[in-house]
Design an enzyme around this catalytic site. Structure first.
Site, PDB file in Angstrom:
ATOM      1  N   GLY A 162      -4.830   6.463 -25.455  1.00  9.78           N
ATOM      2  CA  GLY A 162      -4.453   7.418 -24.427  1.00  9.78           C
ATOM      3  C   GLY A 162      -5.473   7.424 -23.293  1.00  9.78           C
ATOM      4  O   GLY A 162      -6.586   6.905 -23.425  1.00  9.78           O
ATOM      5  N   CYS A 163      -5.076   8.027 -22.179  1.00  9.19           N
ATOM      6  CA  CYS A 163      -5.944   8.000 -21.004  1.00  9.19           C
ATOM      7  C   CYS A 163      -7.197   8.852 -21.227  1.00  9.19           C
ATOM      8  O   CYS A 163      -8.320   8.392 -20.987  1.00  9.19           O
ATOM      9  CB  CYS A 163      -5.184   8.442 -19.764  1.00  9.19           C
ATOM     10  SG  CYS A 163      -4.119   9.879 -19.981  1.00  9.19           S
ATOM     11  N   TYR A 164      -7.027  10.100 -21.685  1.00 10.93           N
ATOM     12  CA  TYR A 164      -8.205  10.931 -21.943  1.00 10.93           C
ATOM     13  C   TYR A 164      -9.131  10.280 -22.974  1.00 10.93           C
ATOM     14  O   TYR A 164     -10.341  10.175 -22.745  1.00 10.93           O
ATOM     15  CB  TYR A 164      -7.790  12.326 -22.421  1.00 10.93           C
ATOM     16  CG  TYR A 164      -7.181  13.218 -21.371  1.00 10.93           C
ATOM     17  CD1 TYR A 164      -7.914  13.609 -20.249  1.00 10.93           C
ATOM     18  CD2 TYR A 164      -5.886  13.698 -21.489  1.00 10.93           C
ATOM     19  CE1 TYR A 164      -7.366  14.445 -19.284  1.00 10.93           C
ATOM     20  CE2 TYR A 164      -5.331  14.534 -20.525  1.00 10.93           C
ATOM     21  CZ  TYR A 164      -6.068  14.909 -19.432  1.00 10.93           C
ATOM     22  OH  TYR A 164      -5.527  15.738 -18.486  1.00 10.93           O
TER      23      TYR A 164
END
Lengths: 373, 373, 373, 373
Positions: free
Chosen positions: D162-164
């Site tokens: 995921g991006c985070y």
């Protein structure tokens, strides 16, 4: 026109308190004018702006074109015997010398940082110059209205708080006072719109304009579609926050404070990460805030449980919305506080303070609702 | 709280005119609530929103949390005998049937498009359905306040103008009336913020959401950092504009009208390219607008020569700023007109109209200043 | 790293053409660097920026930090014998004197306005100073690639077009050439992002910074959530547009041209209102554009009928998207043309031109796709 | 066209690896297409999008109009024997069942959250449904390239982070591994643009669209000029972050994680507040990051001391910029990490991983520079 039609309609015939506005050509000055326009007692009768002296206010701020306003003059040409009170929106440093020469009969609300720090050595440390009105500093009342209104009532000179300190102290002071949170490891991650007060702008200029070169007109491109931490650990609002928290904690509080500049004209959110005192639950924090704020305060609202306060919901208004959330890490909580940096964070709180200084209801002229969307 | 403190301060003791708000959960409804909050006579006592029935207004619009407001109810549960007037913020189509069943004693301002077009065949053509309140249509007064206030004074049902038609007609009608510009080849290039009224939103949905698929939550990404012409030649505000211009031109006027959606929440600019009548100079247009507007109108301002009206300078207010510029092509002129689409382009003008219908000064509750920055 | 890994992978072993970049510290200079990074033949080996001399490029533009670039030097210290070609991104006025002293063996693409106007008296009129390289002006080729590529192939000095003139001429020149539209009453309503070239910025500074006062750091607040017509009828791109249209029309064409500044970093839309020649239909315009553009041009695309070209769909790329729409007024049509002002409107077209001057495929290094969302 | 012209110029004659793209009509799918356009070996030959089946990709994403792409088909009509590898951009939940039916010979990079959590009970807890491909989960390699590239080399199925989690783990994992920071009281205040991956959008829909009512087309107004904390303590990226940190800390790590949605299309900043191990100084953290990252990694850059990483400086690129700052509170440090959520946070890292899985240099097709301004 504005004035007479309001007055006609409301049954008053004149605005009986004459206001001087020093430094009218900045955003906080213009915001004072916007707010005072609908105040039943205050009327702006003197406006100074040295670099714009001789111009009309609406040539500088066309959004104020519908109002009848005095022409901008140089501060050296101002006759202070014609006004009853003064809002001072001048840059820090020069402010001290100007205020100390004003007639002592005037009620003054100073929006600069010049009188916010009680400890003048701290002023010198953070502002890089000695304080020039040391005697006057002793008489100043710090203008965080909800927490200090009894003192403000008797003040002649009020130091209006900075925007970040306002958003941080409104929820933290009551929690510290009730011993519900620990004094150490308070982490403040703050996000601000770009219209902030002088200290913010000065840092922006420093960041983006290190030489006055080709990029100076491009600030939109630097800010839109981005986010920028600035003044990490060095922001000048830090000593003001720590002064307020230390006072109530009765010991020196050092905070972690990181402001972020956002693509937003107005608005400010402080996301505050705290450790709770042993045995305290998030719910206790919520109840504490709700009990002292909700039933007494017009302008500080604890929103419903689980609801995230959003800066756009206080845009253009004097409100502060607050809430408390449990953290995943046991024993910790997250506090979110939002204000409009130009209203509750500057000109609105200034007006609220002057209302109190004149014995008026503090909400006078401040009850217009937030502008959303 | 808001209400009582205003009233206390101003010497009035109650809001004597009870307002019903139909369709309170959209932006124009919320804007009515915001504006009425500081109105000395109007108080909202009935609010409907079928899909949100049972909820509180501040759960839908948290920025209105400081006000005491009635709970949202379904329109079928509304008791219209308890109100004196109604703002109708419902979608077009359904509006006609609801309004024709309201008590005839109520004063009504309808913000939908349902009663704006006198010619019901034109309504059917542009809205794709037959008009369902043909008799009522004949009694409607078109609510472009500055141009029709004598009729509005006597009206029971006012069709509040669309945002684009307001921004276009305010400068063009006086110029056409004085025969200073030609009727043909009027080119209107309009730019709007995204918070526009229903017809705008419907087109946006059509454009960006052709199926309710993966992109539906991404509208920010579609609009920020872009510009989008939409409804080229087919926008539903066209017949309304042409009706107004044709009335004063006394012949059928066909305009070129291209709206553009911009990354801006509120605000609207119409840039209008016209051919002047033979012998007429730009200066004549300016003087004509200035003479009829400046000295009589609170809300429509012709700004100083050479100054470009800017939408952000009327943000949140009921003002319209206008100016005229010479074109490079001899015999042509450029007119720029800006409004806040939600205030003068919708809810503000609606309130202005209801003031007139009740014999109040039309500026009542509308004199707060624009929010800039 | 960038360079060697590309080259390794692609089978080339060096960048064989050495590029000098004059005025590297502005946006167009940075954009040249971004584009050249992935060019298989061009390598930037010389960069000047007088006010930043001695600094590294990534201290000015951190987004370029991953590239190996020469240090910025003062133009007086540049050794032009070490480069094969030059992109000149200097301000107008100074550009002429610098270019005329460069070795005549260098291929030069000038991104300033200094050599765009063939008629030096027109230059003097619009730029307020006499032209200082009159002889050189006669040899310049105007670099609107798609329309003049045969001349560009043989040129030593190319005057790269302005952003507005590029977006306007690409669709209008073919239509005028085919006599499908009239020469008079061409109305151009253009909307630009703020990152435009020098002339745009100078006007912005003039507008927003009339004195270098308190507002200078607030440009975001002035531009976000607003729109601003500027340089109405007086914008310096006007003579360039009229020169191009007059050439093909074989008579003096005067246009109505109103640029608008938008809250958008990159991107430009020209909405162009034209009268068609007698008997011509919108469909003829569409077919004409499609026949000459679609099948031959990589970078200019006529999109499908009814589809509105959107600036965000060409963001960061060298594409121009165009379409034609019928107007409500019979005999008129609306043309919409979008580009990225910094790419096809400046640095991308400059690279396209230098490719041609070196006999390379003009798409070399320019085929990366638009960045959306 | 794009493809052949690149190949012609570079001396390659075909794209030898055929790529299938499942779920092409979302932003991550479109971003894969954008990036692959300039990849010398990968060519997209199969694209599915169930709700858009039968349409062309450029009718969904007009910015991709210049590319030759296969028509969108329904996943049930896909012939997977014609491709060598697959990017899976489908929503979580459905992804598991689709991937488990794909030929085992295919190399697969899955951009959904379905295979990121090793512990399937944790999956069930956070996603509210049992895992449907338990056996397959055991073979998955987590695709945080810089930290796990040796495993990725041998993987058949990579769970793209995921991006985070990408922005958080890239700096924290090396610091935890070197025992320079404590495991407890890690506070992550993250700010994201709105174009984030599925889980982000689902929460946005939940927040803003609780019923599919009048506000659904107004998302721009909700996001522009504001900031919104969401999923406080409950965001689905939390278990992924804690899994990664716990692995390296060799004990269960619980973090405080508060994401904020910002008015920004692309970009993500994580501001991370940590306590250092006893005796460790900020400088040690900086050196540790610099030593392991700077000299080995193309895509992760530790910027110069004191320089604040800014999301706009990695826009559109696969870079991650990181830095470390001292905190005011002794013993604490602040880490700032920025990425483009759609590139390094999704499609770019996916391409980087597939490069490795095919034995290509991992930078292939990813070396275009950030788009600034």
């Amino acid at each position: 026109m504005t004035f007479s039609s309001i007055c006609f309609e409301q049954g008053c015939w004149f605005k009986d308190i004459r206001i001087g506005l020093l430094g009218a050509s900045g955003y906080t000055g213009a915001e004072i004018v916007r707010l005072v326009a609908n105040h039943p007692h205050f009327g702006v009768t003197l406006m100074t702006a040295d670099r714009k002296a001789g111009q009309s206010m609406d040539s500088v701020f066309p959004h104020l074109t519908a109002q009848k306003l005095p022409r901008l003059i140089s501060i050296k040409d101002a006759d202070f015997s014609t006004v009853d009170a003064v809002f001072c929106c001048l840059p820090h440093g020069t402010t001290q010398e100007i205020i100390k020469r004003l007639p002592t009969s005037l009620k003054i609300v100073d929006l600069s940082a010049d009188f916010r720090l009680r400890d003048i050595s701290e002023y010198e440390e953070w502002y890089g110059q000695p304080h020039k009105a040391v005697e006057l500093q002793k008489e100043v009342v710090y203008g965080l209205t909800e927490l200090l209104r009894d003192d403000i009532k008797k003040a002649l000179l009020v130091a209006n708080p900075g925007c970040y300190p306002t958003s941080v102290q409104l929820p933290l002071v009551p929690l510290l006072k009730a011993n519900l949170i620990k004094h150490d490891n308070i982490v403040i991650d703050a996000k601000s719109g770009v219209s902030g007060a002088a200290s913010l702008l000065i840092i922006m200029i420093f960041f983006f304009h290190q030489d006055t070169g080709a990029k100076e007109a491009n600030l939109y491109s630097e800010i839109a579609e981005g986010i920028s931490s600035y003044g990490v650990t060095r922001h000048r609002h830090v000593p003001e926050i720590e002064q307020g928290l230390s006072d109530v904690a009765q010991s020196k509080v050092t905070v972690s404070f990181t402001p972020h500049l956002m693509p937003m004209i107005r608005g400010m959110q402080s996301t505050i990460y705290v450790e709770m005192a042993p045995g305290v639950r998030t719910q206790d924090l919520y109840q504490q805030l709700k009990s002292i704020l909700l039933y007494e305060e017009e302008f500080v609202k604890v929103v419903d449980e689980g609801v995230v306060p959003q800066a756009h919901n206080v845009r253009g208004s004097n409100y502060c919305f607050v809430n408390v959330f449990p953290d995943r890490i046991p024993g910790r909580a997250i506090i979110i506080s939002v204000i409009d940096n130009l209203v509750k964070g500057a000109s609105g709180q200034a007006l609220q303070n002057l209302n109190i200084m004149f014995g008026l209801p503090e909400t006078t002229g401040l009850l217009h609702q937030p502008l959303f969307p």
